[in-house]
Motif scaffolding. Structure first.
Motif, PDB file in Angstrom:
ATOM      1  N   ILE A  44       0.836  -1.201   0.000  1.00 24.05           N
ATOM      2  CA  ILE A  44       0.000   0.000   0.000  1.00 24.05           C
ATOM      3  C   ILE A  44       0.873   1.253   0.000  1.00 24.05           C
ATOM      4  N   ALA A  45       1.923   1.251   0.839  1.00 20.16           N
ATOM      5  CA  ALA A  45       2.822   2.407   0.919  1.00 20.16           C
ATOM      6  C   ALA A  45       3.606   2.584  -0.378  1.00 20.16           C
ATOM      7  N   ILE A  46       4.077   1.469  -0.951  1.00 22.31           N
ATOM      8  CA  ILE A  46       4.839   1.554  -2.198  1.00 22.31           C
ATOM      9  C   ILE A  46       3.942   2.069  -3.321  1.00 22.31           C
ATOM     10  N   GLN A  47       2.692   1.585  -3.348  1.00 17.43           N
ATOM     11  CA  GLN A  47       1.743   2.032  -4.366  1.00 17.43           C
ATOM     12  C   GLN A  47       1.437   3.513  -4.210  1.00 17.43           C
ATOM     13  N   SER A  48       1.288   3.960  -2.970  1.00 20.07           N
ATOM     14  CA  SER A  48       1.037   5.391  -2.710  1.00 20.07           C
ATOM     15  C   SER A  48       2.188   6.239  -3.238  1.00 20.07           C
ATOM     16  N   ALA A  49       3.417   5.783  -2.964  1.00 18.13           N
ATOM     17  CA  ALA A  49       4.598   6.522  -3.423  1.00 18.13           C
ATOM     18  C   ALA A  49       4.646   6.567  -4.948  1.00 18.13           C
ATOM     19  N   TYR A  50       4.337   5.429  -5.580  1.00 19.61           N
ATOM     20  CA  TYR A  50       4.326   5.363  -7.046  1.00 19.61           C
ATOM     21  C   TYR A  50       3.280   6.308  -7.622  1.00 19.61           C
ATOM     22  N   ASP A  51       2.078   6.280  -7.053  1.00 19.97           N
ATOM     23  CA  ASP A  51       0.984   7.128  -7.545  1.00 19.97           C
ATOM     24  C   ASP A  51       1.324   8.612  -7.397  1.00 19.97           C
ATOM     25  N   ILE A  52       1.985   8.964  -6.298  1.00 17.94           N
ATOM     26  CA  ILE A  52       2.388  10.360  -6.077  1.00 17.94           C
ATOM     27  C   ILE A  52       3.374  10.796  -7.155  1.00 17.94           C
ATOM     28  N   SER A  53       4.387   9.964  -7.427  1.00 20.16           N
ATOM     29  CA  SER A  53       5.376  10.314  -8.453  1.00 20.16           C
ATOM     30  C   SER A  53       4.727  10.432  -9.828  1.00 20.16           C
ATOM     31  N   ALA A  54       3.836   9.493 -10.154  1.00 20.66           N
ATOM     32  CA  ALA A  54       3.162   9.529 -11.461  1.00 20.66           C
ATOM     33  C   ALA A  54       2.308  10.787 -11.596  1.00 20.66           C
ATOM     34  N   SER A  55       1.585  11.153 -10.534  1.00 21.10           N
ATOM     35  CA  SER A  55       0.756  12.354 -10.542  1.00 21.10           C
ATOM     36  C   SER A  55       1.610  13.615 -10.687  1.00 21.10           C
ATOM     37  N   HIS A  56       2.738  13.644  -9.988  1.00 22.57           N
ATOM     38  CA  HIS A  56       3.628  14.801 -10.069  1.00 22.57           C
ATOM     39  C   HIS A  56       4.146  14.983 -11.491  1.00 22.57           C
ATOM     40  N   LEU A  57       4.498  13.888 -12.154  1.00 25.51           N
ATOM     41  CA  LEU A  57       5.023  13.986 -13.517  1.00 25.51           C
ATOM     42  C   LEU A  57       3.973  14.557 -14.468  1.00 25.51           C
ATOM     43  N   GLU A  58       2.730  14.156 -14.279  1.00 19.89           N
ATOM     44  CA  GLU A  58       1.654  14.692 -15.117  1.00 19.89           C
ATOM     45  C   GLU A  58       1.478  16.194 -14.885  1.00 19.89           C
ATOM     46  N   GLN A  59       1.476  16.597 -13.618  1.00 14.48           N
ATOM     47  CA  GLN A  59       1.297  18.014 -13.295  1.00 14.48           C
ATOM     48  C   GLN A  59       2.475  18.856 -13.781  1.00 14.48           C
ATOM     49  N   LEU A  60       3.674  18.317 -13.623  1.00 12.29           N
ATOM     50  CA  LEU A  60       4.862  19.047 -14.080  1.00 12.29           C
ATOM     51  C   LEU A  60       4.868  19.194 -15.600  1.00 12.29           C
ATOM     52  N   THR A  61       4.462  18.128 -16.292  1.00 10.17           N
ATOM     53  CA  THR A  61       4.397  18.189 -17.754  1.00 10.17           C
ATOM     54  C   THR A  61       3.427  19.279 -18.199  1.00 10.17           C
ATOM     55  N   THR A  62       2.290  19.395 -17.523  1.00  8.20           N
ATOM     56  CA  THR A  62       1.309  20.443 -17.834  1.00  8.20           C
ATOM     57  C   THR A  62       1.917  21.830 -17.637  1.00  8.20           C
ATOM     58  N   ILE A  63       2.649  22.006 -16.537  1.00  5.29           N
ATOM     59  CA  ILE A  63       3.307  23.293 -16.270  1.00  5.29           C
ATOM     60  C   ILE A  63       4.328  23.604 -17.354  1.00  5.29           C
ATOM     61  N   PHE A  64       5.146  22.609 -17.714  1.00  3.59           N
ATOM     62  CA  PHE A  64       6.174  22.811 -18.737  1.00  3.59           C
ATOM     63  C   PHE A  64       5.548  23.225 -20.077  1.00  3.59           C
ATOM     64  N   GLN A  65       4.482  22.538 -20.454  1.00  2.00           N
ATOM     65  CA  GLN A  65       3.832  22.837 -21.731  1.00  2.00           C
ATOM     66  C   GLN A  65       3.227  24.236 -21.730  1.00  2.00           C
ATOM     67  N   ARG A  66       2.658  24.613 -20.611  1.00  2.00           N
ATOM     68  CA  ARG A  66       2.045  25.942 -20.506  1.00  2.00           C
ATOM     69  C   ARG A  66       3.097  27.049 -20.600  1.00  2.00           C
ATOM     70  N   GLU A  67       4.307  26.756 -20.097  1.00  2.00           N
ATOM     71  CA  GLU A  67       5.373  27.763 -20.062  1.00  2.00           C
ATOM     72  C   GLU A  67       6.334  27.663 -21.242  1.00  2.00           C
ATOM     73  N   ASN A  68       6.014  26.758 -22.206  1.00  2.07           N
ATOM     74  CA  ASN A  68       6.939  26.506 -23.324  1.00  2.07           C
ATOM     75  C   ASN A  68       8.333  26.139 -22.821  1.00  2.07           C
ATOM     76  N   TYR A  69       8.352  25.331 -21.803  1.00  5.62           N
ATOM     77  CA  TYR A  69       9.564  24.895 -21.098  1.00  5.62           C
ATOM     78  C   TYR A  69       9.890  23.494 -21.611  1.00  5.62           C
ATOM     79  N   ALA A  70      11.077  23.298 -22.156  1.00  4.08           N
ATOM     80  CA  ALA A  70      11.465  21.991 -22.691  1.00  4.08           C
ATOM     81  C   ALA A  70      11.381  20.930 -21.596  1.00  4.08           C
ATOM     82  N   ILE A  71      10.604  19.885 -21.849  1.00  2.59           N
ATOM     83  CA  ILE A  71      10.441  18.822 -20.853  1.00  2.59           C
ATOM     84  C   ILE A  71      11.749  18.037 -20.724  1.00  2.59           C
ATOM     85  N   PRO A  72      12.271  17.869 -19.508  1.00  2.00           N
ATOM     86  CA  PRO A  72      13.522  17.111 -19.329  1.00  2.00           C
ATOM     87  C   PRO A  72      13.388  15.674 -19.843  1.00  2.00           C
TER      88      PRO A  72
END
Length: 339
Positions: A44-72
């Motif tokens: 459960i804890a490992i899954q929570s950590a995985y889900d958090i990282s996956a969610s963060h990547l989606e949110q960061l990608t949205t920010i990068f696209q909005r700012e015309n920031y090259a995605i790493p």
């Protein structure tokens, strides 16, 4: 009327880039852990950590696209071999999540402090809150299974006291008796023992699964340094009759199959080396016995040298992704003149 666009500052750009790199790495490692973990509560804890990282990547990608920031580039499924055999025990996986959550809380607190735009502040505040919850969750599960190592107990103070002699700060003279450790110093010694234990196990797992002799040697060097530091900290505690922490069984299997890319493993080591140097710097500043402070500074230099050799390996093999930066204006001018 359109509102004036507020551009990202250099500190926000660096924080977003660092967060993306760390989360993309974490997602790869946690995804592999989920494949083999058997204990349902730990999962459960490992899954929570995985889900958090996956969610963060989606949110960061949205920010990068909005700012015309090259995605790493970061790390992807190509950096992990999901067909590799079992490598890490369930206890290791839970301890790893708890340890990385501590590192994450420190990082996100710094990112919040370095952010100015409201949306970026809100994002990193959310990340800090999620990571805090993950830390609490993993700690609670470890406690329920008797796996978490507690810091040493000392007597609760019955009265306040003040330092009335400069000798309180001393400790370098080998011919004079050192004063007993105080609670702050014990806390940092304990914490640095635990972080180095995790470092030893990660280095072993990475060394035995890397096909590169250069990477293997680097990881074994890291393991030896961590073991040396553990012994130094344990000996200091034992001199005051304080038991070293009882570490849970965070062992690794005997698999030698390539599991993670060398690029990912070397990046992971640079991350925990940076965290270790930060821990030592904080411990040095907080320790009032000068022998402890100097010890931390000396050991920090050893970790820094290891990190430097790791960076050299990454540069040599084109594994080190460059953080965003400003253009070399002088170089641009010279190139213009040539053209």
């Amino acid at each position: 009327m359109n509102e004036r666009k507020i551009y990202l500052t250099s500190s926000e750009i660096s924080s977003l880039w660092t967060a993306y790199m760390n989360d993309s790495m974490s997602k790869c490692v946690l995804g592999f852990m989920l494949k083999d973990i058997k204990d349902e509560e730990m999962k459960i804890a490992i899954q929570s950590a995985y889900d958090i990282s996956a969610s963060h990547l989606e949110q960061l990608t949205t920010i990068f696209q909005r700012e015309n920031y090259a995605i790493p580039k970061g790390f992807t499924e190509q950096d992990v071999n999901m067909n590799a055999p079992w490598l890490l025990t369930d206890t290791f996986c839970l301890t790893y999540v708890n340890h990385m959550a501590r590192v994450g809380m420190i990082s996100y607190a710094g990112f919040v402090a370095m952010s100015f735009r409201e949306d970026i502040c809100n994002y990193f505040s959310q990340c800090l809150n999620e990571t805090n919850q993950l830390y609490s969750q993993s700690l609670r599960i470890a406690s329920s299974k008797g796996l978490n190592a507690r810091a040493p107990y000392i007597e609760v103070p019955k009265e306040t006291d003040f330092v009335n002699n400069k000798k309180y700060m001393s400790g370098l003279n080998p011919f004079s008796e050192k004063r007993p450790l105080n609670a702050v110093e014990i806390s940092y010694l304990y914490m640095n023992i635990m972080t180095n234990v995790m470092g030893v196990k990660l280095c072993l797992a990475f060394a035995q699964t890397s096909p590169s002799k250069e990477v293997q040697d680097f990881m074994l060097r890291g393991k030896n340094i961590s073991q040396k530091h553990i012994k130094i900290f344990v000996d200091i505690l034992l001199k005051d009759d304080i038991e070293a922490p009882h570490v849970p069984d965070t062992s690794v299997s005997d698999s030698t199959t390539k599991t993670f890319s060398d690029k990912l493993m070397m990046f992971h080591m640079s991350l925990i080396s940076a965290a270790g140097i930060g821990n030592y710097a904080t411990a040095s500043a907080a320790s009032q016995r000068n022998d402890l402070a100097i010890n931390y500074q000396r050991l920090s230099l050893e970790v820094a040298r290891l990190a430097k050799s790791g960076a050299d390996i990454m540069i040599k093999n084109n594994w080190l992704e460059q953080p965003p930066g400003i253009k070399d204006r002088e170089k641009l001018a010279k190139n213009k003149e040539k053209s």
